[in-house]
Scaffold this motif. Structure first.
Motif, PDB file in Angstrom:
ATOM      1  N   ARG A 135      -9.127  -6.254 -13.174  1.00 12.48           N
ATOM      2  CA  ARG A 135     -10.559  -6.880 -12.662  1.00 12.48           C
ATOM      3  C   ARG A 135     -10.922  -6.187 -11.266  1.00 12.48           C
ATOM      4  O   ARG A 135     -12.434  -5.869 -11.468  1.00 12.48           O
ATOM      5  CB  ARG A 135     -10.300  -8.195 -12.587  1.00 12.48           C
ATOM      6  N   ALA A 136     -10.336  -5.689 -10.422  1.00 17.17           N
ATOM      7  CA  ALA A 136     -10.956  -5.467  -9.233  1.00 17.17           C
ATOM      8  C   ALA A 136      -9.849  -4.718  -8.455  1.00 17.17           C
ATOM      9  O   ALA A 136      -8.721  -5.123  -8.293  1.00 17.17           O
ATOM     10  CB  ALA A 136     -11.515  -6.516  -8.423  1.00 17.17           C
ATOM     11  N   ALA A 137     -10.066  -3.694  -7.791  1.00 17.28           N
ATOM     12  CA  ALA A 137      -8.931  -3.008  -6.735  1.00 17.28           C
ATOM     13  C   ALA A 137     -10.009  -2.472  -5.691  1.00 17.28           C
ATOM     14  O   ALA A 137     -10.922  -2.215  -5.577  1.00 17.28           O
ATOM     15  CB  ALA A 137      -8.333  -2.024  -7.542  1.00 17.28           C
ATOM     16  N   VAL A 138      -8.931  -2.459  -4.368  1.00 18.92           N
ATOM     17  CA  VAL A 138      -9.550  -1.720  -3.192  1.00 18.92           C
ATOM     18  C   VAL A 138      -8.763  -0.422  -2.942  1.00 18.92           C
ATOM     19  O   VAL A 138      -7.733  -0.539  -2.989  1.00 18.92           O
ATOM     20  CB  VAL A 138      -9.519  -2.867  -2.216  1.00 18.92           C
ATOM     21  N   ARG A 139      -9.585   0.170  -2.163  1.00 14.42           N
ATOM     22  CA  ARG A 139      -8.678   1.671  -1.413  1.00 14.42           C
ATOM     23  C   ARG A 139      -9.674   2.280  -0.171  1.00 14.42           C
ATOM     24  O   ARG A 139     -10.916   1.819  -0.244  1.00 14.42           O
ATOM     25  CB  ARG A 139      -8.538   2.697  -2.445  1.00 14.42           C
ATOM     26  N   ARG A 172     -15.382   9.217  10.057  1.00 14.33           N
ATOM     27  CA  ARG A 172     -15.833   8.233   8.979  1.00 14.33           C
ATOM     28  C   ARG A 172     -14.855   7.811   7.932  1.00 14.33           C
ATOM     29  O   ARG A 172     -13.907   8.711   7.727  1.00 14.33           O
ATOM     30  CB  ARG A 172     -17.040   9.035   8.293  1.00 14.33           C
ATOM     31  N   ALA A 173     -14.911   6.699   7.362  1.00 13.15           N
ATOM     32  CA  ALA A 173     -13.898   6.324   6.111  1.00 13.15           C
ATOM     33  C   ALA A 173     -15.202   5.496   5.265  1.00 13.15           C
ATOM     34  O   ALA A 173     -16.197   5.241   5.546  1.00 13.15           O
ATOM     35  CB  ALA A 173     -12.870   5.634   6.739  1.00 13.15           C
ATOM     36  N   GLY A 174     -14.366   4.982   4.207  1.00 10.62           N
ATOM     37  CA  GLY A 174     -15.057   4.208   3.054  1.00 10.62           C
ATOM     38  C   GLY A 174     -14.154   3.206   2.660  1.00 10.62           C
ATOM     39  O   GLY A 174     -13.069   3.505   2.277  1.00 10.62           O
ATOM     40  N   VAL A 175     -14.568   2.160   2.318  1.00  8.55           N
ATOM     41  CA  VAL A 175     -13.805   1.019   1.800  1.00  8.55           C
ATOM     42  C   VAL A 175     -14.053   0.899   0.415  1.00  8.55           C
ATOM     43  O   VAL A 175     -15.551   0.556   0.253  1.00  8.55           O
ATOM     44  CB  VAL A 175     -13.722  -0.374   2.228  1.00  8.55           C
ATOM     45  N   GLU A 176     -13.706   1.334  -0.701  1.00  6.95           N
ATOM     46  CA  GLU A 176     -14.003   1.380  -1.835  1.00  6.95           C
ATOM     47  C   GLU A 176     -13.460   0.123  -2.746  1.00  6.95           C
ATOM     48  O   GLU A 176     -12.432   0.012  -2.805  1.00  6.95           O
ATOM     49  CB  GLU A 176     -13.738   2.448  -2.771  1.00  6.95           C
ATOM     50  N   ILE A 177     -14.554  -0.489  -3.679  1.00  8.31           N
ATOM     51  CA  ILE A 177     -14.121  -1.767  -4.342  1.00  8.31           C
ATOM     52  C   ILE A 177     -14.760  -1.247  -5.576  1.00  8.31           C
ATOM     53  O   ILE A 177     -15.720  -0.867  -5.963  1.00  8.31           O
ATOM     54  CB  ILE A 177     -14.696  -3.013  -3.904  1.00  8.31           C
ATOM     55  N   LEU A 184      -8.302  -6.756   3.658  1.00  8.61           N
ATOM     56  CA  LEU A 184      -9.769  -7.535   3.179  1.00  8.61           C
ATOM     57  C   LEU A 184      -9.702  -8.798   2.342  1.00  8.61           C
ATOM     58  O   LEU A 184      -9.025  -8.835   1.355  1.00  8.61           O
ATOM     59  CB  LEU A 184     -10.328  -6.204   2.224  1.00  8.61           C
ATOM     60  N   ASP A 185     -10.458  -9.641   2.982  1.00  4.19           N
ATOM     61  CA  ASP A 185     -10.646 -11.030   1.870  1.00  4.19           C
ATOM     62  C   ASP A 185     -12.161 -10.834   1.400  1.00  4.19           C
ATOM     63  O   ASP A 185     -13.140 -10.799   2.074  1.00  4.19           O
ATOM     64  CB  ASP A 185     -10.644 -12.056   2.621  1.00  4.19           C
ATOM     65  N   TYR A 186     -12.281 -11.021   0.074  1.00  6.37           N
ATOM     66  CA  TYR A 186     -13.380 -10.954  -0.681  1.00  6.37           C
ATOM     67  C   TYR A 186     -13.327 -11.688  -1.888  1.00  6.37           C
ATOM     68  O   TYR A 186     -12.505 -12.576  -2.037  1.00  6.37           O
ATOM     69  CB  TYR A 186     -13.701  -9.517  -1.074  1.00  6.37           C
ATOM     70  N   PRO A 197       0.918  -1.097   0.108  1.00  6.48           N
ATOM     71  CA  PRO A 197      -0.220  -0.073   0.149  1.00  6.48           C
ATOM     72  C   PRO A 197       0.833   1.222  -0.068  1.00  6.48           C
ATOM     73  O   PRO A 197       1.872   1.200   0.641  1.00  6.48           O
ATOM     74  CB  PRO A 197      -0.730  -0.203   1.214  1.00  6.48           C
ATOM     75  N   ALA A 198       0.135   2.330  -0.414  1.00  7.89           N
ATOM     76  CA  ALA A 198       0.934   3.583  -0.683  1.00  7.89           C
ATOM     77  C   ALA A 198       1.539   3.938   0.685  1.00  7.89           C
ATOM     78  O   ALA A 198       0.687   3.711   1.805  1.00  7.89           O
ATOM     79  CB  ALA A 198       0.226   4.569  -1.592  1.00  7.89           C
ATOM     80  N   ALA A 199       2.351   4.774   0.749  1.00 10.45           N
ATOM     81  CA  ALA A 199       2.967   5.579   2.067  1.00 10.45           C
ATOM     82  C   ALA A 199       1.771   6.380   2.554  1.00 10.45           C
ATOM     83  O   ALA A 199       1.058   6.787   1.966  1.00 10.45           O
ATOM     84  CB  ALA A 199       4.014   6.305   1.864  1.00 10.45           C
ATOM     85  N   ILE A 200       1.845   6.151   3.940  1.00  9.07           N
ATOM     86  CA  ILE A 200       0.670   6.818   4.660  1.00  9.07           C
ATOM     87  C   ILE A 200       1.048   8.409   4.522  1.00  9.07           C
ATOM     88  O   ILE A 200       2.099   8.788   4.828  1.00  9.07           O
ATOM     89  CB  ILE A 200       0.562   6.663   6.121  1.00  9.07           C
ATOM     90  N   SER A 201       0.025   9.296   4.287  1.00  8.08           N
ATOM     91  CA  SER A 201       0.044  10.665   4.318  1.00  8.08           C
ATOM     92  C   SER A 201      -0.865  11.292   5.114  1.00  8.08           C
ATOM     93  O   SER A 201      -2.320  11.040   4.951  1.00  8.08           O
ATOM     94  CB  SER A 201       0.030  11.160   2.797  1.00  8.08           C
ATOM     95  N   ALA A 202      -0.550  12.289   6.095  1.00  7.14           N
ATOM     96  CA  ALA A 202      -1.748  12.649   6.903  1.00  7.14           C
ATOM     97  C   ALA A 202      -2.687  13.666   6.105  1.00  7.14           C
ATOM     98  O   ALA A 202      -3.789  13.893   6.756  1.00  7.14           O
ATOM     99  CB  ALA A 202      -0.942  13.530   7.994  1.00  7.14           C
ATOM    100  N   GLN A 203      -2.335  14.046   5.012  1.00 11.85           N
ATOM    101  CA  GLN A 203      -3.096  14.923   4.208  1.00 11.85           C
ATOM    102  C   GLN A 203      -3.944  14.148   3.302  1.00 11.85           C
ATOM    103  O   GLN A 203      -4.916  14.471   2.465  1.00 11.85           O
ATOM    104  CB  GLN A 203      -2.399  15.984   3.548  1.00 11.85           C
ATOM    105  N   ALA A 204      -3.736  12.823   2.999  1.00 11.31           N
ATOM    106  CA  ALA A 204      -4.155  12.229   1.888  1.00 11.31           C
ATOM    107  C   ALA A 204      -5.800  12.027   2.168  1.00 11.31           C
ATOM    108  O   ALA A 204      -6.099  11.570   3.213  1.00 11.31           O
ATOM    109  CB  ALA A 204      -3.606  10.720   1.860  1.00 11.31           C
ATOM    110  N   ALA A 205      -6.470  12.029   1.185  1.00 11.51           N
ATOM    111  CA  ALA A 205      -7.959  11.836   1.180  1.00 11.51           C
ATOM    112  C   ALA A 205      -8.268  10.376   0.882  1.00 11.51           C
ATOM    113  O   ALA A 205      -9.606  10.072   1.222  1.00 11.51           O
ATOM    114  CB  ALA A 205      -8.898  12.861   0.010  1.00 11.51           C
ATOM    115  N   GLU A 206      -7.571   9.705   0.345  1.00 12.77           N
ATOM    116  CA  GLU A 206      -7.645   8.139  -0.025  1.00 12.77           C
ATOM    117  C   GLU A 206      -6.396   7.504  -0.181  1.00 12.77           C
ATOM    118  O   GLU A 206      -5.243   8.111  -0.226  1.00 12.77           O
ATOM    119  CB  GLU A 206      -8.460   8.061  -1.302  1.00 12.77           C
ATOM    120  N   SER A 207      -6.302   6.293   0.273  1.00 13.59           N
ATOM    121  CA  SER A 207      -5.114   5.470   0.060  1.00 13.59           C
ATOM    122  C   SER A 207      -4.916   5.230  -1.638  1.00 13.59           C
ATOM    123  O   SER A 207      -5.677   5.376  -2.345  1.00 13.59           O
ATOM    124  CB  SER A 207      -5.206   4.023   0.769  1.00 13.59           C
ATOM    125  N   GLY A 208      -3.873   4.445  -1.815  1.00 16.64           N
ATOM    126  CA  GLY A 208      -3.639   3.852  -3.194  1.00 16.64           C
ATOM    127  C   GLY A 208      -4.596   2.805  -3.502  1.00 16.64           C
ATOM    128  O   GLY A 208      -4.967   2.207  -2.542  1.00 16.64           O
TER     129      GLY A 208
END
Length: 283
Positions: free
Chosen positions: A38-42, A58-63, A141-143, A21-32
């Motif tokens: 076919r499918a990706a998660v952030r 609040r946060a969101g897991v996007e597939i 995440l296992d999906y 996963p991309a490096a953590i950024s305190a200012q990031a609105a989303e991860s990499g």
């Protein structure tokens, strides 16, 4: 246990991309993104929202799914496995509650599956251990994804969350798509009006009458009190009162020794952009 998975490719679970996963950024609105075409998660930062329990992060897991690919709801239907969200490696997180947007019904060769296509965001409500310290959300995440065959996959994402600010529009929209709790018999445009037991059939059938006068297309889903119940997906039938739609499902797929008497079942009804869920006890 869920029903057998006849279409699953029996291979070891793999990470779609294997990327760190991309490096953590305190200012990031989303991860990499972690995945492949076919499918990706952030993870998406959702800001802070004040509700009945006070302010929560609040946060969101996007597939993200390619055209033709699907993933599953918390109850997958006749085959498949639901996503498993693991936030146990997060920092300064007391709890992370995942909400489930209203799913779709897909008729496949092996039966009916319940899930999502294209893009789906699962809202997450986070309670920090210490509200005064930063929060880092770490997701494993296992999906499963399915086209002509279904394969189990894994993904990881990391995101630092900041308190304050308004909820992100994408996460706020996803929260609105989560079915609202609605008591049985409620006086609402979309509501479960009545539940009947049809004792004249074997196996016994449950009839559900749903009020949805302005919605020509309503979809219903039924769940048991625990994951080892595998109830059939309800079918629409004739015989509903005026202004209502009737659905029927067999009281089948119960775990060994269960009779259904006194069991607490849940029906989710989806009509366009509206969705509700109603819990009731079988007499």
């Amino acid at each position: 246990m869920f029903p057998a998975l006849p279409r699953f490719v029996l291979i070891a679970a793999i990470a779609l991309s294997g990327a760190v996963p991309a490096a953590i950024s305190a200012q990031a609105a989303e991860s990499g993104w972690d995945g492949d075409p076919r499918a990706a998660v952030r993870l998406i930062s959702g800001g802070t929202k004040v509700d009945d329990g006070g302010p929560t992060l609040r946060a969101g897991v996007e597939i993200r799914l390619a055209r033709g690919w699907k993933t599953y709801w918390r109850y997958p239907g006749d085959s498949g496995v639901p996503p498993h969200f693991d936030f146990s490696k997060s920092e300064n997180v007391k709890s992370a509650d995942v909400l489930w947007p209203a799913p779709e019904r897909f008729v496949e060769a092996d039966g009916v599956i319940i899930g999502y296509r294209d893009n789906v965001i699962f809202p997450v409500r986070i309670e920090p251990k210490d509200p005064g310290r930063p929060v880092t959300l770490r997701l494993a995440l296992d999906y499963a994804i399915c086209e002509k065959v279904c394969i189990p996959v894994q993904a990881k994402a990391v995101l630092a969350l900041k308190a304050g600010g308004t909820p992100a529009p994408a996460v706020a929209a996803a929260e609105k798509s989560v079915p609202r709790p609605m008591p049985l018999g409620a006086n609402a445009p979309l509501s479960v009006k009545a539940v009947h037991r049809d004792n004249g059939t074997r196996p016994e059938r449950i009839l559900v009458d749903i009020a949805a006068p302005d919605a020509p297309a309503v979809t219903a889903f039924a769940e048991g009190p625990s994951a080892d119940w595998a109830l059939p997906v309800p079918d629409k039938i004739e015989g509903a009162p005026a202004g209502q739609q009737r659905f029927s499902f067999a009281l089948d797929g119960l775990p060994p020794g269960a009779s259904g008497k006194g069991a607490e079942l849940k029906v989710t009804a989806v009509a366009g952009t509206e969705a509700i869920e109603t819990t009731f006890r079988l007499d």
